[in-house]
Design a protein around this motif. Structure first.
Motif, short mmCIF file in Angstrom:
data_model
loop_
_atom_site.label_atom_id
_atom_site.label_comp_id
_atom_site.label_asym_id
_atom_site.label_seq_id
_atom_site.Cartn_x
_atom_site.Cartn_y
_atom_site.Cartn_z
N PRO A 16 16.99 -5.08 30.06
CA PRO A 16 15.94 -4.47 29.23
C PRO A 16 16.15 -2.98 28.95
CG PRO A 16 14.95 -5.96 30.81
CD PRO A 16 16.40 -5.89 31.16
N HIS A 17 16.69 -2.22 29.94
CA HIS A 17 16.84 -0.79 29.73
C HIS A 17 17.91 -0.47 28.68
CE1 HIS A 17 20.13 -1.46 32.68
NE2 HIS A 17 20.71 -0.47 32.04
N GLU A 18 18.72 -1.46 28.31
CA GLU A 18 19.75 -1.24 27.30
C GLU A 18 19.22 -1.44 25.89
OE1 GLU A 18 23.87 -2.67 28.57
OE2 GLU A 18 22.57 -4.01 29.75
N LEU A 19 17.96 -1.84 25.77
CA LEU A 19 17.35 -2.08 24.45
C LEU A 19 16.39 -0.95 24.12
CD1 LEU A 19 16.45 -5.88 24.80
CD2 LEU A 19 18.63 -4.86 24.13
N SER A 20 16.18 -0.74 22.84
CA SER A 20 15.19 0.24 22.41
C SER A 20 13.79 -0.34 22.59
CB SER A 20 15.43 0.59 20.94
OG SER A 20 15.16 -0.55 20.11
N GLY A 21 12.78 0.52 22.41
CA GLY A 21 11.41 0.06 22.58
C GLY A 21 11.05 -1.04 21.61
N GLY A 22 11.46 -0.91 20.35
CA GLY A 22 11.17 -1.94 19.36
C GLY A 22 11.88 -3.24 19.67
N MET A 23 13.13 -3.16 20.14
CA MET A 23 13.87 -4.37 20.50
C MET A 23 13.23 -5.06 21.69
SD MET A 23 17.82 -3.15 19.93
CE MET A 23 18.51 -4.75 20.37
N ARG A 24 12.77 -4.28 22.67
CA ARG A 24 12.11 -4.89 23.83
C ARG A 24 10.84 -5.62 23.41
NH1 ARG A 24 13.84 -0.15 26.85
NH2 ARG A 24 11.88 0.90 26.35
N GLN A 25 10.08 -5.02 22.51
CA GLN A 25 8.85 -5.67 22.06
C GLN A 25 9.17 -6.95 21.30
OE1 GLN A 25 5.89 -6.29 22.90
NE2 GLN A 25 5.02 -4.26 22.53
N ASP A 45 6.87 3.94 17.43
CA ASP A 45 6.67 4.85 16.30
C ASP A 45 6.28 4.03 15.07
OD1 ASP A 45 9.11 4.11 14.71
OD2 ASP A 45 10.13 4.90 16.48
N VAL A 46 5.87 4.73 14.01
CA VAL A 46 5.28 4.06 12.85
C VAL A 46 6.26 3.09 12.19
CG1 VAL A 46 4.26 4.41 10.59
CG2 VAL A 46 3.71 5.99 12.45
N THR A 47 7.53 3.49 12.07
CA THR A 47 8.51 2.63 11.41
C THR A 47 8.74 1.35 12.19
OG1 THR A 47 9.61 4.60 10.53
CG2 THR A 47 10.85 2.53 10.50
N VAL A 48 8.97 1.48 13.49
CA VAL A 48 9.19 0.30 14.32
C VAL A 48 7.92 -0.54 14.39
CG1 VAL A 48 9.83 -0.50 16.62
CG2 VAL A 48 10.95 1.50 15.65
N GLN A 49 6.77 0.11 14.42
CA GLN A 49 5.50 -0.60 14.45
C GLN A 49 5.37 -1.53 13.25
OE1 GLN A 49 1.40 1.10 13.26
NE2 GLN A 49 1.51 1.44 15.47
N ALA A 60 -1.63 -11.12 21.07
CA ALA A 60 -0.88 -9.87 21.07
C ALA A 60 -1.84 -8.74 21.42
CB ALA A 60 -0.23 -9.63 19.71
N ASP A 61 -1.69 -8.19 22.62
CA ASP A 61 -2.61 -7.16 23.12
C ASP A 61 -2.01 -5.78 22.87
OD1 ASP A 61 -4.50 -5.66 24.37
OD2 ASP A 61 -4.24 -6.53 26.36
N GLU A 62 -2.39 -5.17 21.76
CA GLU A 62 -1.92 -3.85 21.35
C GLU A 62 -0.39 -3.75 21.49
OE1 GLU A 62 -4.28 -0.44 22.11
OE2 GLU A 62 -5.82 -1.58 23.13
N PRO A 63 0.36 -4.63 20.83
CA PRO A 63 1.81 -4.69 21.04
C PRO A 63 2.59 -3.54 20.41
CG PRO A 63 1.20 -6.19 19.29
CD PRO A 63 -0.09 -5.61 19.83
N THR A 64 1.93 -2.70 19.60
CA THR A 64 2.67 -1.65 18.89
C THR A 64 2.21 -0.24 19.27
OG1 THR A 64 1.12 -1.75 17.02
CG2 THR A 64 3.05 -3.17 16.92
N THR A 65 1.37 -0.13 20.29
CA THR A 65 0.80 1.17 20.62
C THR A 65 1.87 2.20 20.99
OG1 THR A 65 -1.25 0.15 21.36
CG2 THR A 65 -0.79 2.36 22.17
#
Length: 604
Positions: free
Chosen positions: A438-447, A472-476, A464-469
């Protein structure tokens, strides 16, 4: 205490300890003469009518000596426990009082002492301080202290960042006063509970020291000393070791059982104000809605002390639909999701008139059946993917586990499905990602990986409990697009939880607005601009847009939401509402105000 003693183990332990205390009080005056009477004619004899468990090397009655020795054994154990507890608490709190460098040295010293074998530490201390009862007590106290120090330090660190601690430090409250006034009272309970078990350890340790000849010395005697004296005759007259051995075993067992039961009772469902009680609502008489993957009626979640974060919530999620659940932090959104997924933390209690998942009533299933249905038909995506993914395991291994456990897939089939699901959520090079941590992935990839994990089965409902909080806006936007595509492709229903009403309005088909544990308005997402409840309108008004006058302060909602334990019988929003009237002293029910639109407000 009455609830505690209803546990068989706790009752047995309490009875044992009560009997020991009684023996410690009456033993010396009642059996003292028999314990000290020397009889040269009955030296080292086995059990007989006059000496039920035999005699020692001077002809003294072993049963009487064991009963008399109860006072000294318990007294020394209490003293050793007090020494260990006080020394441990002092060591554990020192890092909070000393400068950082000195505090780290204390923590390192405690870690070294914890790693050192306790009995060896006790023997070393006894040798240094002198053989005998004094040295044994100090030795056992020294052996107990590191454990209490580690526990105290851990508990202290766990609350050191609390807001009230920060406030005290900002007010320049001395460290010693912060410790005694704010920290120690909040960690006292686990320390007291641990003391009961430590008492048992001290008793066993002291008996071992005396048995080895390093504890109580003649002419004094405790249970360990009696075992030491009888050991040389055990092969000739085995009965001579029965009394002290049984006494040590029962006393140690009693303290251990009592301490364990205390700990379980403290962590159990009964809080200081009694257990959480939620009367089960009457079963809903309305027919289940056709095409609904989730139907909840009158869902309530309660905790001990009158804390009710969710109050009679009713929701319906249909196939291929995303229902948005929106509200401020603390409104009960996440607890509602946890109640649906049956993961409300202990000691919470969940009750509902009806909870249907894929047309099946969850309350009518056995635990195994419910587990199977939730595991195969429900997928949950949480706010922080880092906490959802085990950092020590590869991504592929965590995804395949879902398929192998719930669907019985082979390792090869599960791995192929994991690659396909990662590809479905638009992760590039999915065959490579399954081999990464998991640490090798970005936040968006992990989600996205967490969403893929939920799709490893064939879920009919996605929560989905606040999955994009945390994104950043683009990845969200990319993650929301993936969620919309998944719902459209699989025709699953989705419950999307957020505090951002703009995101909800863009993604969802319908919106349910929560405030203080209740749904106060439900309407189509396209009709958000025509919301009627004052709270919903205030949420929308607080969103800046391109036409917002930047010279003016941002619109806010005055006041704050009441805590789950402070919600009154009237409208919970009345204190913050500009339209509040006398009628708001009574709580309005959710009432239909048009097609697909319901509002809980007297003035809407």
């Amino acid at each position: 205490m009455r609830r505690l003693l209803r546990h068989p183990a706790g009752l047995f332990g309490a009875v044992l300890i009560a009997l020991l205390v009684l023996l410690a009080l009456v033993g010396p005056p009642v059996w003292g003469d028999a314990a000290g009477r020397i009889d040269a004619q009955r030296i080292s004899q086995g059990a007989s009518a006059s000496h039920l468990l035999g005699t020692d090397a001077l002809g003294r009655d072993l049963l009487a000596r064991t009963l008399v020795a109860t006072r000294l054994t318990l007294g020394l154990s209490v003293l050793a426990t007090l020494i260990g507890t006080l020394a441990g608490v002092l060591l554990g709190t020192l890092p909070s009082l000393l400068p950082r460098a000195a505090g780290r040295l204390v923590v390192a010293a405690v870690d070294i002492l914890v790693a050192f074998p306790a009995l060896l530490l006790a023997m070393f201390t006894a040798v240094v301080t002198g053989l005998g009862a004094k040295g044994a007590v100090l030795g056992i106290g020294a052996a107990l202290a590191p454990t209490f120090a580690r526990l105290t330090h851990t508990l202290t660190a766990s609350i050191a960042r609390a807001d009230y601690i920060a406030a005290a430090r900002m007010l320049r409250v001395p460290r010693r006063r912060v410790l005694t006034r704010h920290i120690l009272p909040n960690i006292a309970e686990p320390l007291i509970l641990n003391t009961a078990q430590a008492m048992g350890s001290a008793l066993l340790g002291l008996s071992a020291m005396s048995f080895l000849g390093m504890g109580v010395q003649a002419p004094g005697y405790d249970w360990g000393r009696l075992l030491n004296e009888a050991f040389g005759h055990v092969y000739v007259t085995p009965s001579v070791v029965i009394a002290p051995a049984v006494a040590v075993a029962l006393a140690g067992l009693g303290f251990m059982l009592l301490g364990d039961t205390f700990a379980k009772a403290a962590a159990g469902p009964e809080g200081p104000s009694g257990p959480a009680v939620v009367p089960r609502p009457p079963a809903s008489e309305a027919a289940p809605e056709t095409g609904a993957v989730l139907e909840v009626r009158d869902l309530t979640v309660a905790f001990p002390g009158g804390i009710t974060p969710v109050r009679q919530v009713s929701l319906t999620v249909r196939e291929g639909e995303i229902l948005g659940l929106v509200g401020e932090s603390g409104s009960g959104k996440s607890m509602t999701a946890a109640a649906i997924g049956r993961i409300v933390p202990h000691p919470g209690v969940v009750a509902a008139a009806r909870t249907l998942l894929c047309g099946t009533d969850l309350d009518g299933l056995t635990a195994a059946q419910r587990h199977k249905l939730l595991g195969s038909s429900l997928a949950m995506v949480f706010q922080d993917p880092t906490s959802s993914l085990n950092p020590a395991l590869r991504v592929g291994g965590q995804l395949t586990e879902v398929a192998t456990l719930h669907d019985g897939a082979t390792t090869a089939q599960a791995r192929a499905r994991a690659v396909e699901r990662l590809d479905r959520v638009h992760i590039r090079r999915p065959a490579q990602v399954v081999r990464q941590y998991p640490h090798e992935l970005s936040g968006g990839m992990r989600q996205r990986a967490v969403i893929a994990m939920g799709l490893m089965g064939t879920p009919r409902l996605i929560i989905a409990d606040e999955p994009t909080t945390a994104l950043d806006v683009t990845v969200q936007r990319e993650v929301l697009k993936v969620l919309r595509e998944v719902v459209d492709d699989t025709r699953a229903g989705a419950l999307f939880i957020s505090h951002d009403i703009a995101v909800v309005g863009e993604l969802c088909d319908r919106v349910a607005v929560m405030y203080a544990g209740r749904v106060v308005e439900e309407l189509p997402a396209a009709a958000l601009r025509h919301a009627r409840h004052p709270y919903t309108r205030a949420l929308i008004a607080s969103l800046p847009d391109m036409d917002t006058d930047r010279a003016l302060p941002l619109a806010t909602i005055p006041g704050r939401q009441p805590s789950p334990g402070d919600v009154g019988s009237g409208c919970a929003f009345a204190d913050r509402c500009a339209l509040a009237t006398r009628s708001c002293s009574l709580r309005p029910e959710l009432t239909a105000r048009g097609a697909g639109h319901a509002v809980a407000c007297w003035e809407a």
